[in-house]
Motif scaffolding. Structure first.
Motif, PDB file in Angstrom:
ATOM      1  N   GLN A   1      21.602   5.986  24.204  1.00  0.00           N
ATOM      2  CA  GLN A   1      21.071   4.788  23.570  1.00  0.00           C
ATOM      3  C   GLN A   1      21.162   4.918  22.048  1.00  0.00           C
ATOM      4  O   GLN A   1      20.666   5.881  21.468  1.00  0.00           O
ATOM      5  CB  GLN A   1      19.612   4.570  23.984  1.00  0.00           C
TER       6      GLN A   1
ATOM      7  N   ARG B   1      20.153   3.920  35.105  1.00  0.00           N
ATOM      8  CA  ARG B   1      20.694   3.954  33.753  1.00  0.00           C
ATOM      9  C   ARG B   1      19.633   3.463  32.772  1.00  0.00           C
ATOM     10  O   ARG B   1      18.842   2.565  33.069  1.00  0.00           O
ATOM     11  CB  ARG B   1      21.914   3.045  33.634  1.00  0.00           C
TER      12      ARG B   1
ATOM     13  N   VAL C   1      23.543  -4.727  38.282  1.00  0.00           N
ATOM     14  CA  VAL C   1      22.357  -4.160  37.624  1.00  0.00           C
ATOM     15  C   VAL C   1      21.161  -4.219  38.558  1.00  0.00           C
ATOM     16  O   VAL C   1      20.391  -3.251  38.675  1.00  0.00           O
ATOM     17  CB  VAL C   1      22.066  -4.929  36.316  1.00  0.00           C
TER      18      VAL C   1
ATOM     19  N   GLN D   1      16.271   1.982  19.961  1.00  0.00           N
ATOM     20  CA  GLN D   1      15.235   1.660  20.921  1.00  0.00           C
ATOM     21  C   GLN D   1      14.341   0.571  20.359  1.00  0.00           C
ATOM     22  O   GLN D   1      13.970   0.605  19.189  1.00  0.00           O
ATOM     23  CB  GLN D   1      14.390   2.896  21.251  1.00  0.00           C
TER      24      GLN D   1
ATOM     25  N   ARG E   1      16.645  -1.137  30.183  1.00  0.00           N
ATOM     26  CA  ARG E   1      16.512  -2.036  29.037  1.00  0.00           C
ATOM     27  C   ARG E   1      16.670  -3.497  29.481  1.00  0.00           C
ATOM     28  O   ARG E   1      15.932  -4.378  29.017  1.00  0.00           O
ATOM     29  CB  ARG E   1      17.551  -1.690  27.970  1.00  0.00           C
ATOM     30  N   HIS E   2      17.645  -3.754  30.381  1.00  0.00           N
ATOM     31  CA  HIS E   2      17.811  -5.107  30.894  1.00  0.00           C
ATOM     32  C   HIS E   2      16.536  -5.582  31.597  1.00  0.00           C
ATOM     33  O   HIS E   2      16.140  -6.745  31.472  1.00  0.00           O
ATOM     34  CB  HIS E   2      18.995  -5.169  31.861  1.00  0.00           C
TER      35      HIS E   2
ATOM     36  N   SER F   1      23.922   7.782  32.736  1.00  0.00           N
ATOM     37  CA  SER F   1      23.543   6.852  31.673  1.00  0.00           C
ATOM     38  C   SER F   1      24.308   7.146  30.393  1.00  0.00           C
ATOM     39  O   SER F   1      24.680   8.289  30.120  1.00  0.00           O
ATOM     40  CB  SER F   1      22.036   6.948  31.430  1.00  0.00           C
ATOM     41  N   THR F   2      24.522   6.123  29.612  1.00  0.00           N
ATOM     42  CA  THR F   2      25.146   6.282  28.302  1.00  0.00           C
ATOM     43  C   THR F   2      24.064   6.451  27.244  1.00  0.00           C
ATOM     44  O   THR F   2      22.972   5.889  27.366  1.00  0.00           O
ATOM     45  CB  THR F   2      26.003   5.051  27.964  1.00  0.00           C
TER      46      THR F   2
ATOM     47  N   SER G   1      20.405   1.798  30.183  1.00  0.00           N
ATOM     48  CA  SER G   1      20.805   0.428  29.849  1.00  0.00           C
ATOM     49  C   SER G   1      20.279  -0.563  30.874  1.00  0.00           C
ATOM     50  O   SER G   1      19.907  -1.694  30.529  1.00  0.00           O
ATOM     51  CB  SER G   1      22.328   0.341  29.761  1.00  0.00           C
ATOM     52  N   ASP G   2      20.209  -0.155  32.157  1.00  0.00           N
ATOM     53  CA  ASP G   2      19.665  -1.038  33.181  1.00  0.00           C
ATOM     54  C   ASP G   2      18.165  -1.230  32.998  1.00  0.00           C
ATOM     55  O   ASP G   2      17.641  -2.337  33.191  1.00  0.00           O
ATOM     56  CB  ASP G   2      19.961  -0.475  34.569  1.00  0.00           C
TER      57      ASP G   2
ATOM     58  N   ASP H   1      17.710  11.967  30.376  1.00  0.00           N
ATOM     59  CA  ASP H   1      17.242  10.720  29.766  1.00  0.00           C
ATOM     60  C   ASP H   1      15.746  10.760  29.484  1.00  0.00           C
ATOM     61  O   ASP H   1      15.284  10.203  28.475  1.00  0.00           O
ATOM     62  CB  ASP H   1      17.574   9.542  30.681  1.00  0.00           C
TER      63      ASP H   1
END
Length: 722
Positions: free
Chosen positions: A600, A554, A470, A603, A559-560, A597-598, A556-557, A703
């Motif tokens: 979401q 991504r 990540v 949110q 978000r991390h 990216s996958t 998701s990245d 995205d």
């Protein structure tokens, strides 16, 4: 039907290449055998010496060596030039030795050239100390002791008034002793060459510089130490091989440069990495190993050329020699090199060799592009090493600076196994601290250190077909998102962009905002500085864009990152590594590192703020898709996105004025005729710097559209009833 001649091949397992002395003994064995069998050849197969085209059997080989030992048929080795050397040392000139060489015999010149080169100044072969001695170790004395031991038989002397019976008994005893000595000499030779335990060992042969077994062994018994011992066969054959290492005078380009001695496959010592390494190592010897059997003249010619070059110049340092190996810029016929470092251990006046690894020449493969990329990468590193301040003062005296040492050490380790991604990352991690030290030191900056960025095509080698973490994916997105005219390296290092790459200026540029602190705080300074550069560049070029989408992150990245579950230190490490690359053009093999990216599912509040505020910090398109058409919500003509507004918005986020930042963002969307939903929520974030830093991550167009979609006010379509 014709029959091909098959040459006899004999394996010699007792001379493994983990010792410099064994390598010299292998060359000496060839030299001795070539006197009787001129067509004899040697080579190495799987690290084992092979004698080809000479004696038919091992017994025949033993017979010849024992005959030479009995007749003292070794090559002469005595330091006849010693008096001339002392006079030249006193006069600080090489004239005395040059005059001696001009009058010496051919045999004396042959052994002299392997020790000394007399030019404008005297240069000594590091393998042989100061003209054949290292401290109290006189190699010729040790060799003479070994020669005498192998040839001398201790006979019983006659007594006074000896009777005939006593004489007959004495002669019979001497005969038995003669047979016993001859048998022992042969058996010990057999055991030594075949790798079996040997019992015939001698002390004080002065061979500790080449054979580690000849060193003193401390804490080995009741005494504090015991003298090291080796076979006399090892010493005499090692000295026979010295004549292959003849040096010569060389001169670098330039009329003002002075000639100096050059010995085959000998380089300078590795630059020190710590203060204690200064003056610890003397030099290095890169022993060539070949798999094609070569005769004595061929070996002599190969080693005499002894040349390795990289970047159009001779390899004088270990890192340059390792780079030449990657380039295959070495003479033909060599399969690998064995690296031996000559360093001081128990005494400052002596040296000992230590084995430091195998460097194999890469075989020709169908995928030659990978080898070219590795060679190009090491070229950039070597070029940087040459431009960094050296570890010596103006008078040439050694002193510790420590800029080159770590890079040289890691680059040599990388050259030993270029396919190891760990060594590649270690090499980059050693470059970054050295560049940081240059930035922080006024004296180093005055040198205007210039360096070329690494080829971007080599970047996937850092992962070795593994999935980037990540932290690595986020760093790829951030670094690749900077425009070509303002790469991330300008903010990471105190450099200016030049046509050839980057250069550290005497005065630190204002764009260099990198410093110590948490990752969000450091990168928020980078973002604010980019806003200033955006405004300055926009005045000169109205089409300038402060960011680009190259390797989108991504969701998701991201978000991390916003949740704080990312290793910030590792993330900064990856940023520094990627800043060393050339990001002007990103090829397809690098783009594959950024996966799509996958979607979401939901949110959070901070993630929603990223979707709303992120597009206001760049000029990238934000597509809005409706049933009727698709358009850019914040097109450039609307004037909704400006660097001045982005700076004001950033200051609000840093000041934790999130509600006011949201209201100002709403107004900008209204300027672009984009109606947003009305909210009565009090917006906030636990880490404002982390939210602000997230604006540096670029995400894909899809995205960006999906992130802004929840903020859009539902609208009635044309002809649709409310």
């Amino acid at each position: 039907m014709t029959q091909t001649n098959r040459l006899a091949a004999i394996s010699i397992p007792g001379l493994p290449l983990d010792s410099l002395g064994n390598y010299l003994a292998s060359l000496g064995l060839l030299r001795v055998l070539a006197r009787k069998w001129p067509t004899v050849r040697i080579a190495w197969r799987d690290g084992i010496l092979q004698v080809v085209g000479g004696p038919e059997t091992l017994d025949e080989l033993f017979d010849e060596l024992c005959r030479v030992a009995e007749k003292r048929g070794w090559s002469p080795y005595d330091r006849k030039w010693l008096e001339a050397q002392k006079k030249g040392t006193k006069a600080k000139s090489g004239e005395e030795l040059a005059n001696w060489r001009a009058k010496a015999s051919e045999q004396d010149v042959e052994i002299f050239d392997s020790h000394t080169v007399a030019a404008a100044r005297v240069s000594f072969n590091p393998l042989l100390g100061k003209g054949g001695s290292a401290g109290n170790r006189d190699f010729s004395d040790g060799r003479q002791k070994a020669v005498d031991t192998l040839a001398t038989i201790q006979y019983s002397k006659p007594r006074k008034n000896e009777t005939s019976a006593q004489k007959e008994k004495r002669l019979q005893k001497n005969k038995e002793h003669d047979i016993e000595f001859t048998t022992q000499r042969r058996l010990e030779l057999n055991a030594w060459l075949c790798g079996h335990p040997t019992s015939w060992m001698l002390k004080k042969l002065n061979a500790a510089s080449w054979f580690s077994a000849s060193n003193k062994l401390y804490n080995s018994g009741q005494n504090a130490f015991r003298e090291g011992q080796i076979s006399p066969w090892a010493m005499v054959l090692a000295c026979e091989g010295l004549c292959f290492l003849s040096g010569s005078a060389s001169k670098r380009l330039g009329a003002a440069s002075r000639s100096r001695g050059a010995f085959p496959f000998v380089t300078q010592q590795l630059a020190p990495t710590v203060l204690g390494d200064v003056k610890h190592d003397l030099a290095e010897f890169w022993a060539p190993v070949w798999c094609r059997p070569m005769t004595s003249p061929e070996v002599r010619s190969l080693i005499a050329r002894g040349r390795a070059e990289v970047l159009g110049a001779g390899a004088r340092t270990p890192s340059a020699f390792a780079g030449a190996i990657l380039h295959r810029g070495v003479d033909a016929g060599i399969e690998e090199f064995r690296r031996f470092v000559l360093g001081r251990t128990t005494s400052a006046n002596t040296f000992e060799s230590r084995f430091e690894g195998v460097f194999r020449l890469s075989a020709a493969t169908s995928d030659q592009s990978a080898d070219i990329l590795v060679a190009d990468a090491i070229d950039c590193v070597l070029s940087l090493i040459d431009r960094l301040p050296p570890d010596r003062d103006r008078k040439g005296q050694p002193r510790f600076i420590g800029l080159r040492g770590p890079i040289e050490a890691t680059s040599v380790a990388f050259a030993a196994s270029p396919s190891d991604s760990g060594h590649a990352r270690d090499m980059l991690d050693s470059i970054v601290p050295s560049l940081d030290r240059v930035d922080r030191n006024r004296g180093f900056r005055a040198a205007k250190v210039a360096w070329k960025p690494l080829p971007i095509e080599w970047l996937p080698a850092l992962f070795n077909n593994e999935q980037p973490s990540v932290e690595a994916r986020l760093a790829l997105s951030l670094v690749s998102g900077f425009p070509q005219s303002l790469p991330f390296a300008l903010y990471r290092f105190g450099v200016k962009l030049k046509s050839h790459g980057f250069q550290h200026s005497e005065q630190a540029p204002a764009r260099w905002v990198w410093g110590a602190g948490p990752a969000p705080a450091v990168l928020s300074r980078v973002l604010l500085r980019r806003m200033l550069d955006w405004e300055a560049e926009a005045k000169r070029d109205t089409a300038f864009a402060p960011a680009r989408i190259t390797l989108p992150a991504r969701l998701s990245d991201v978000r991390h990152w916003l949740d704080g579950t990312v290793d910030d230190d590792l993330f900064l490490h990856w940023l520094s590594r990627f800043a060393l690359f050339d990001w002007r053009y990103v090829p397809a093999q690098v783009r594959t590192l950024a996966l799509s990216s996958t979607p979401q599912a939901e949110q959070g509040s901070t993630f929603a703020l990223f979707g709303l505020l992120g597009p206001l910090f760049d000029l990238l398109p934000v597509k809005i898709h409706t049933a009727e058409h698709s358009r850019d919500a914040l097109r450039r003509e609307s004037g909704a996105r400006t660097p001045a507004f982005a700076r004001a918005l950033a200051n609000m986020i840093r000041g934790r004025q999130i509600d006011q930042a949201v209201r100002m963002a709403f107004s900008r969307y209204v300027m672009a005729s984009i109606p947003l939903i009305r909210t009565h929520t009090a917006w906030g974030t636990p880490d404002s710097d982390r939210l602000l830093t997230a604006m540096l991550f670029t995400v894909s167009d899809h995205d960006r559209s999906s992130l802004i979609q929840p903020w859009l006010r539902p609208q009635r379509l044309t002809g649709e009833a409310a």
